[in-house]
Design a protein around this motif. Structure first.
Motif, PDB file in Angstrom:
ATOM      1  N   ARG A   1      -5.467  10.248  -0.119  1.00 30.73           N
ATOM      2  CA  ARG A   1      -4.937   8.999  -0.655  1.00 30.73           C
ATOM      3  C   ARG A   1      -4.544   9.180  -2.127  1.00 30.73           C
ATOM      4  O   ARG A   1      -5.336   9.665  -2.927  1.00 30.73           O
ATOM      5  CB  ARG A   1      -6.016   7.913  -0.551  1.00 30.73           C
ATOM      6  N   THR A   2      -3.312   8.809  -2.426  1.00 32.79           N
ATOM      7  CA  THR A   2      -2.888   8.806  -3.825  1.00 32.79           C
ATOM      8  C   THR A   2      -3.421   7.532  -4.459  1.00 32.79           C
ATOM      9  O   THR A   2      -3.114   6.440  -3.982  1.00 32.79           O
ATOM     10  CB  THR A   2      -1.354   8.852  -3.923  1.00 32.79           C
TER      11      THR A   2
ATOM     12  N   ALA B   1      -2.381   2.980   6.372  1.00 36.64           N
ATOM     13  CA  ALA B   1      -2.597   4.136   5.527  1.00 36.64           C
ATOM     14  C   ALA B   1      -3.559   5.087   6.227  1.00 36.64           C
ATOM     15  O   ALA B   1      -4.556   4.650   6.799  1.00 36.64           O
ATOM     16  CB  ALA B   1      -3.163   3.694   4.185  1.00 36.64           C
TER      17      ALA B   1
ATOM     18  N   GLN C   1       1.994   8.023  -0.249  1.00 35.31           N
ATOM     19  CA  GLN C   1       0.809   8.273   0.577  1.00 35.31           C
ATOM     20  C   GLN C   1       1.218   9.275   1.653  1.00 35.31           C
ATOM     21  O   GLN C   1       1.942   8.916   2.586  1.00 35.31           O
ATOM     22  CB  GLN C   1       0.301   6.978   1.211  1.00 35.31           C
TER      23      GLN C   1
ATOM     24  N   ARG D   1       0.822  -1.226   0.000  1.00 32.18           N
ATOM     25  CA  ARG D   1       0.000   0.000   0.000  1.00 32.18           C
ATOM     26  C   ARG D   1       0.849   1.267   0.000  1.00 32.18           C
ATOM     27  O   ARG D   1       0.326   2.370  -0.134  1.00 32.18           O
ATOM     28  CB  ARG D   1      -0.922   0.008   1.232  1.00 32.18           C
TER      29      ARG D   1
END
Lengths: 323, 252
Positions: free
Chosen positions: A184-185, A179, A72, A67
């Motif tokens: 959020r990318t 995360a 992020q 992730r």
């Protein structure tokens, strides 16, 4: 820890070349303060970190999680801040890339410490770190003393030459942060045949109004391709006219660059443009006007018709490459 | 949906200005320097205006940290169309981004803003730091250097340029966004706007800066580049140029 934490940037699982510059700067300062260098890598599992010891990392901490493949902001800030708190370095250094320009200030704010952005030189004097940073887009240089500890320092790409300084570089796994959800990318869009960015390129060929029309930028692109690994830049005039994307603009309202070689074609050398490229190590100007201000800062100039000179230059460089 | 938007702006020397160090050797000589609204902040003001126009309502507050003269900069934003201004007044020459971010965050926190817009960089100290710092201090999402923006009632999606690509970032409101050139084309203030701006409220609040651990040693001009030379005229000069780049400069 007495020393430096070097944030090492990866893109899609591969270390970025600027990371070795960051590491080299970190090593130099750590040596002066007789401290150590910890390299922090945040990204997906499987990033090859073997070059980090070669360029001076005493330790490598890897925070690996699928992730974290893309940048992020929340998770990267949390993981880096946690590592700074744990290790207590004198400074955390990052590259002043798109990522570093976002992460650096967040990190400083979260740690409540000073930030020195986009520095081109670091030193260690009387027990404290001093930095030099271009301000007014390069029209002046500001020298700062960083008195607080820790501090966050971002380093402009191309201002440090990577130097091999082999160290053992024991690799440890750091714990991944969950995360953070409010930002959020979700994707990175790369145009086909992804372009080299002017801010990172070691050679830039830039075009200005002297090219007369947008289609003639083909001449600039051909020259850049012949040189190999060169980025295409542009002056404000042609960006404002819509000929080129603003990402290519060099100057005070564009990018400030420090390549090894900057070739200015059909660019007169307005003060706001010169501010953005005067830190290039070598400047070449091609312009029909022998009195153009660009010749005052160019190391080498050719006066004449760019439509004759540039194709000849491309051809000669191709010959050289072939030979 | 009408939004309450703060636009944080800065008074900076015009980009065509020649810079000269002042007598203290630590800051610029301001004599004869023309000051303007930071060019990137113009994009931020413009974006706020477009959001208000699209929603058919909302409030736009222009906030600056700076000396009294920054009132003029705030009037420029008001002339473009912002509703009111706030000057956090200090004569200190600020090099410490976090100190500025703390002042802004403190003023903005109780404001109930949905959107906090900044230029991605101020063209004087070039720190590209204040927006992300304010977001951290307020605990809200931030997307920096955006070139595209899509907003719904409670969330948004923005694009930001990275080396050789574009990141697509989703976020919730309230949020901080810093604006890159290319997001929009800022309008020029119309005469009517300039007249109206004179009557719009502009509150001046004196503030004190606190340091976070950085101090100026020196502001100097960059070293002069050594004199270069014209290697020749026309295409016949190309071989001489290549020879110089290879043998003297070792740049090819």
């Amino acid at each position: 820890m007495t020393g430096i934490l070097a944030f090492v940037e990866q893109r899609d699982g591969a270390l970025k070349r600027v990371s070795l510059e960051t590491l080299t700067a970190a090593r130099a300062i750590a040596d002066l303060m007789q401290g150590s260098v910890t390299a922090l890598v945040i990204g997906p599992p499987g990033v090859d970190t073997s070059s980090l010891g070669t360029y001076g990392a005493d330790r490598v901490v890897v925070v690996a999680d699928e992730r974290l493949r893309l940048y992020q902001p929340g998770a990267y800030t949390a993981a880096t801040a946690a590592r700074v708190r744990e290790e207590g370095p004198a400074a955390a250094v990052l590259s002043a890339t798109a990522l570093g320009k976002d992460l650096g200030p967040r990190l400083a704010a979260r740690l409540g410490c000073a930030l020195a952005s986009d520095v081109t030189a670091l030193a260690f004097e009387q027990g404290q770190i001093t930095v030099t940073r271009p301000v007014y887009a390069g029209k002046a240089l500001l020298r700062l003393r960083v008195t607080g500890r820790p501090s966050v320092i971002t380093i402009r790409p191309n201002s440090v030459t990577p130097v091999e300084r082999p160290r053992a570089a024991a690799v440890e796994q750091g714990s991944a942060m969950p995360a953070e959800g409010s930002v959020r990318t979700v994707a990175v869009k790369e145009p086909p045949g992804a372009k080299l960015d002017v801010a990172e390129a070691s050679i830039i060929v830039s075009g200005g109004r002297g090219l007369k029309e947008p289609a003639n930028f083909a001449l600039i692109e051909e020259l850049a391709a012949a040189i190999g690994g060169a980025a295409v830049g542009a002056s404000r005039a042609v960006v404002d006219a819509g000929w080129r994307p603003h990402a290519d603009q060099v100057g005070q309202t564009g990018k400030t660059v420090s390549p090894n070689l900057y070739i200015a074609v059909g660019i007169s050398g307005a003060i706001q443009h010169v501010a953005g490229m005067r830190n290039a190590k070598v400047i070449v100007a091609i312009n029909k006007d022998k009195d153009a201000p660009i010749f005052k800062i160019a190391d080498y100039g050719i006066v004449g018709d760019l439509f004759e000179i540039v194709p000849r230059l491309t051809q000669e460089i191709k010959k050289l490459r072939a030979g | 949906m009408p939004l309450k938007i703060a636009v944080c702006i800065k008074r900076v020397p015009d980009t065509e200005t020649r810079i000269k160090p002042g007598a203290d050797g630590k800051s610029i000589d301001e004599a004869g320097v023309k000051f303007v609204l930071n060019p990137y902040d113009e994009f931020a003001v413009e974006e706020a205006l477009r959001r208000r126009e699209a929603a058919g309502g909302g409030e736009i507050v222009a906030v600056a940290v700076g000396p009294d003269a920054a009132q003029e900069t705030i009037r420029t934003a008001l002339a473009m169309g912002a509703d009111r201004g706030v000057l956090l007044k200090t004569d200190a020459r600020v090099v410490d981004s976090l100190a500025v971010a703390r002042l802004l965050a403190e003023d903005l926190r109780p404001g109930g803003y949905d959107l906090l817009l900044f230029g991605k960089i101020a063209v004087d100290d070039s720190s590209h730091a204040i927006g992300p710092m304010v977001a951290e201090l307020l605990g809200v999402p931030c997307v920096s250097a955006i070139t595209a923006l899509d907003l719904t009632e409670s969330a948004g999606s923005a694009e930001r340029e990275i080396e050789g690509g574009v990141e697509v970032v989703e976020f919730r409101l309230p949020a901080v966004l810093t604006v890159e050139k290319g997001l929009n084309q800022p309008r020029y203030p119309a005469l009517k706007g300039i007249m109206a701006a004179k009557k719009k409220p502009l509150e001046v609040k004196p503030v004190e800066l606190s340091g976070s651990g950085i101090e100026v040693l020196e502001l100097a001009l960059p070293p002069e580049r050594r004199a270069g030379r014209i290697v020749g005229e026309g295409p016949d000069a190309v071989p001489a140029l290549i020879a110089a780049l290879r043998n003297e400069a070792k740049a090819l």
